[in-house]
Design a protein around this motif. Structure first.
Motif, PDB file in Angstrom:
ATOM      1  N   GLU A 158      -6.808   3.520  -6.171  1.00 20.58           N
ATOM      2  CA  GLU A 158      -6.609   2.073  -6.436  1.00 20.58           C
ATOM      3  C   GLU A 158      -5.170   1.669  -6.124  1.00 20.58           C
ATOM      4  N   ALA A 159      -4.222   2.489  -6.582  1.00 14.15           N
ATOM      5  CA  ALA A 159      -2.801   2.161  -6.349  1.00 14.15           C
ATOM      6  C   ALA A 159      -2.486   2.207  -4.855  1.00 14.15           C
ATOM      7  N   ALA A 160      -3.085   3.167  -4.127  1.00 13.74           N
ATOM      8  CA  ALA A 160      -2.833   3.261  -2.686  1.00 13.74           C
ATOM      9  C   ALA A 160      -3.389   2.025  -1.982  1.00 13.74           C
ATOM     10  N   SER A 161      -4.563   1.614  -2.409  1.00  7.79           N
ATOM     11  CA  SER A 161      -5.177   0.448  -1.772  1.00  7.79           C
ATOM     12  C   SER A 161      -4.343  -0.805  -2.063  1.00  7.79           C
ATOM     13  N   LYS A 162      -3.881  -0.922  -3.299  1.00  8.76           N
ATOM     14  CA  LYS A 162      -3.032  -2.068  -3.669  1.00  8.76           C
ATOM     15  C   LYS A 162      -1.719  -2.043  -2.875  1.00  8.76           C
ATOM     16  N   GLY A 163      -1.197  -0.853  -2.676  1.00  7.13           N
ATOM     17  CA  GLY A 163       0.069  -0.724  -1.937  1.00  7.13           C
ATOM     18  C   GLY A 163      -0.124  -0.684  -0.432  1.00  7.13           C
ATOM     19  N   ASP A 164      -1.386  -0.849   0.007  1.00  2.00           N
ATOM     20  CA  ASP A 164      -1.710  -0.866   1.431  1.00  2.00           C
ATOM     21  C   ASP A 164      -1.263   0.400   2.160  1.00  2.00           C
ATOM     22  N   PHE A 165      -1.612   1.550   1.590  1.00  3.11           N
ATOM     23  CA  PHE A 165      -1.445   2.786   2.353  1.00  3.11           C
ATOM     24  C   PHE A 165      -2.650   3.698   2.131  1.00  3.11           C
ATOM     25  N   GLU A 166      -2.829   4.577   3.108  1.00  8.37           N
ATOM     26  CA  GLU A 166      -3.962   5.489   3.107  1.00  8.37           C
ATOM     27  C   GLU A 166      -3.668   6.677   2.194  1.00  8.37           C
ATOM     28  N   LEU A 167      -4.691   7.184   1.519  1.00 10.18           N
ATOM     29  CA  LEU A 167      -4.542   8.387   0.697  1.00 10.18           C
ATOM     30  C   LEU A 167      -5.662   9.352   1.056  1.00 10.18           C
ATOM     31  N   GLN A 168      -5.283  10.563   1.462  1.00 14.67           N
ATOM     32  CA  GLN A 168      -6.284  11.597   1.732  1.00 14.67           C
ATOM     33  C   GLN A 168      -5.855  12.885   1.052  1.00 14.67           C
ATOM     34  N   GLY A 192       2.876  16.957  -0.669  1.00 19.30           N
ATOM     35  CA  GLY A 192       2.669  15.552  -0.309  1.00 19.30           C
ATOM     36  C   GLY A 192       3.421  15.258   0.985  1.00 19.30           C
ATOM     37  N   LEU A 193       2.721  14.690   1.962  1.00 19.90           N
ATOM     38  CA  LEU A 193       3.360  14.292   3.227  1.00 19.90           C
ATOM     39  C   LEU A 193       3.301  12.775   3.299  1.00 19.90           C
ATOM     40  N   VAL A 194       4.433  12.148   3.618  1.00 19.01           N
ATOM     41  CA  VAL A 194       4.459  10.682   3.651  1.00 19.01           C
ATOM     42  C   VAL A 194       4.778  10.207   5.067  1.00 19.01           C
ATOM     43  N   GLN A 195       3.935   9.324   5.587  1.00 13.94           N
ATOM     44  CA  GLN A 195       4.246   8.679   6.869  1.00 13.94           C
ATOM     45  C   GLN A 195       4.306   7.169   6.623  1.00 13.94           C
ATOM     46  N   ASN A 196       5.255   6.505   7.274  1.00 12.19           N
ATOM     47  CA  ASN A 196       5.350   5.056   7.032  1.00 12.19           C
ATOM     48  C   ASN A 196       6.011   4.304   8.175  1.00 12.19           C
ATOM     49  N   ARG A 197       5.690   3.013   8.220  1.00 12.28           N
ATOM     50  CA  ARG A 197       6.361   2.100   9.140  1.00 12.28           C
ATOM     51  C   ARG A 197       7.753   1.830   8.635  1.00 12.28           C
ATOM     52  N   THR A 198       8.614   1.459   9.546  1.00 16.52           N
ATOM     53  CA  THR A 198       9.956   1.043   9.138  1.00 16.52           C
ATOM     54  C   THR A 198      10.034  -0.453   9.402  1.00 16.52           C
ATOM     55  N   PRO A 199      10.353  -1.236   8.371  1.00 10.48           N
ATOM     56  CA  PRO A 199      10.334  -2.696   8.537  1.00 10.48           C
ATOM     57  C   PRO A 199      11.231  -3.138   9.683  1.00 10.48           C
ATOM     58  N   ARG A 227      12.174   1.288  -1.951  1.00  8.03           N
ATOM     59  CA  ARG A 227      11.100   0.706  -2.792  1.00  8.03           C
ATOM     60  C   ARG A 227       9.731   1.145  -2.271  1.00  8.03           C
ATOM     61  N   ARG A 228       9.581   1.147  -0.940  1.00  6.83           N
ATOM     62  CA  ARG A 228       8.299   1.538  -0.353  1.00  6.83           C
ATOM     63  C   ARG A 228       7.965   2.993  -0.716  1.00  6.83           C
ATOM     64  N   ILE A 229       8.960   3.851  -0.561  1.00  2.00           N
ATOM     65  CA  ILE A 229       8.736   5.280  -0.810  1.00  2.00           C
ATOM     66  C   ILE A 229       8.509   5.532  -2.303  1.00  2.00           C
ATOM     67  N   GLU A 230       9.232   4.794  -3.137  1.00  4.53           N
ATOM     68  CA  GLU A 230       9.071   4.930  -4.596  1.00  4.53           C
ATOM     69  C   GLU A 230       7.603   4.705  -4.984  1.00  4.53           C
ATOM     70  N   ALA A 231       6.999   3.675  -4.379  1.00  4.48           N
ATOM     71  CA  ALA A 231       5.597   3.356  -4.698  1.00  4.48           C
ATOM     72  C   ALA A 231       4.664   4.480  -4.238  1.00  4.48           C
ATOM     73  N   ILE A 232       4.945   5.044  -3.084  1.00 13.54           N
ATOM     74  CA  ILE A 232       4.081   6.123  -2.563  1.00 13.54           C
ATOM     75  C   ILE A 232       4.256   7.392  -3.410  1.00 13.54           C
ATOM     76  N   VAL A 233       5.495   7.647  -3.827  1.00 11.74           N
ATOM     77  CA  VAL A 233       5.746   8.850  -4.643  1.00 11.74           C
ATOM     78  C   VAL A 233       5.057   8.725  -6.019  1.00 11.74           C
ATOM     79  N   GLU A 234       4.984   7.506  -6.549  1.00  5.69           N
ATOM     80  CA  GLU A 234       4.254   7.286  -7.818  1.00  5.69           C
ATOM     81  C   GLU A 234       2.822   7.804  -7.679  1.00  5.69           C
ATOM     82  N   VAL A 235       2.203   7.478  -6.548  1.00  9.12           N
ATOM     83  CA  VAL A 235       0.806   7.896  -6.318  1.00  9.12           C
ATOM     84  C   VAL A 235       0.742   9.413  -6.120  1.00  9.12           C
ATOM     85  N   ALA A 236       1.746   9.963  -5.420  1.00 10.56           N
ATOM     86  CA  ALA A 236       1.790  11.426  -5.241  1.00 10.56           C
ATOM     87  C   ALA A 236       1.831  12.112  -6.608  1.00 10.56           C
TER      88      ALA A 236
END
Ligand code: URP
Length: 391
Positions: A45-55, A75-82, A98-107
């Motif tokens: 749910e958090a990944a979907s809200k944050g608009d990133f894929e989780l596998q 945990g491997l993180v890939q992301n766009r750079t604004p 901020r973007r990475i903080e949100a992804i790490v929360e899910v990790a």
């Protein structure tokens, strides 16, 4: 060359192949099937809200009598750079924090023990421009820059080892720049750093204009969750680079990268997977996602028209195991978190079956001897960084 419209090789195969064929193709291209991890629904749910894929996937090892399973989660993180246009450097870095903080929360919700971000994760991959400012302003002190402090906080908060690849400004030694990965313990303490030791001079990867070849050898870091090393991007094309990290004891080698489809996409599924097989270790290949446009046009030195974009960063991050199995890749077009569960016992189990590592060490000994690097007693005359284990 496909851009964002082509989601992933896996989706394409799944869409077009009949099930029986798909299973055979996967057996050949991906090895022994990895089990899907049962990750918490609040993480999805958090990944979907944050608009990133989780596998999430798990690799299996055989149960041993004398060692307990050494199960850890990566945990491997890939992301766009604004897009960089117009925004001050500090604002861009903060947005990525901020973007990475949100992804790490899910990790953390997924029980990740060690997390790794993409190469030079705090900045656009601006080395194609050959311009110095403002890009060199993204460089930070590896020991006490804002990004390392931020990662120390993350590590403490989530009891997670953090591997943070940044552009380093070494103020203690002539203010020079390096392409560095910081390794931060789950206690928040700095375990050490490693520097990219092969620098591309290919296409728009004009990185030698900015920083030097790493001078730290092939360090391996003893963490609470296993021995890890970081082979930064272009280093993955050099088999001896992987070999040195492995001989120095790495059980997991991260390969944080930034690379584009026209240059390397056909090599991508092979190189880190081959390194896992050849060196009896796990490898974690991470690539950034999307397109990056720069304010001023640049040429690629190929007679073609000047342009402002780098090309398509195709994501597709994956993990490969010593038995040659691998996870599917994350998508080519979305930010994502790949969670994998590994039993590190698999490294020794495969080593005992295939035994490449003993051969490699023997081979290295022979080569170094023929180069007059080793004395007759086997003592290393050039203090080659054979066994630098940091804790
Ligand atoms: N960042 C980097 O080293 N890229 C070079 C291109 C590649 O290795 O695919």
């Amino acid at each position: 060359m496909a851009g964002a419209g082509f989601e992933s090789l896996e989706r394409c195969l799944e869409k077009h192949l009949p099930l029986a064929d798909l299973q055979e193709v996967k057996r050949i291209l991906y090895g022994k099937e990895t089990r899907k991890l049962d990750l918490p629904s609040r993480a999805f749910e958090a990944a979907s809200k944050g608009d990133f894929e989780l596998q999430g996937y798990a690799f299996q090892a055989v149960a041993e009598q004398q060692r307990r399973p050494r199960t850890v989660r990566m945990g491997l993180v890939q992301n766009r750079t604004p897009p960089p246009r117009g925004h001050p450097v500090v604002k861009q870095i903060t947005a990525l924090h901020r973007r990475i903080e949100a992804i790490v929360e899910v990790a953390a919700m997924c029980g990740v023990n060690i997390i790794c971000f993409q190469e030079a994760w705090t900045m656009p991959f601006a080395f194609c421009t050959r311009e110095k400012l403002p890009w060199t302003e993204f460089a930070e002190s590896a020991e006490d820059g804002p990004t390392t402090k931020f990662c120390q906080e993350l590590a403490r908060k989530h009891d997670m080892v953090v591997v943070s690849p940044i552009l380093e400004r070494d103020t203690e030694h002539g203010d020079i720049l390096w392409n560095t990965a910081m390794v931060i313990s789950n206690s928040g303490a700095i375990l050490g750093k490693t520097r990219k030791n092969h620098i591309p001079r290919v296409g728009d990867f004009n990185e030698s204009t900015y920083y030097m070849e790493g001078n730290l050898g092939h360090p391996v870091f003893q963490t609470q969750f296993g021995r890890i090393a970081v082979n930064i991007c272009y280093g993955r094309h050099h088999p001896l680079n992987w070999l040195m990290y492995s001989i120095n004891g790495a059980e997991v080698i991260f390969n944080p990268s930034a690379t584009i489809g026209a240059l390397s996409e056909s090599l991508w599924p092979i190189e880190a997977r081959n390194a896992a097989i050849a060196n009896h270790c796990f490898t974690c290949a991470i690539n950034r996602v999307g397109e990056e446009f720069f304010p001023n046009e640049f040429t690629s030195g190929d007679g073609k028209k000047a342009h402002r974009d780098f090309g398509y960063f195709y994501g597709s991050s994956y993990v490969a195991a010593p038995d040659g199995s691998r996870t599917p890749g994350l998508s080519r077009n979305r930010d994502g978190l790949l969670v994998t569960e590994l039993d590190l016992n698999l490294c020794r189990q495969v080593n005992d079956i295939w035994g490449f590592k003993g051969r490699s060490q023997e081979m290295e000994f022979t080569v170094l001897k023929s180069m007059n690097v080793l004395s007759r007693t086997g003592k290393n005359l050039r203090s080659y960084p054979m066994c630098k284990l940091m804790s």
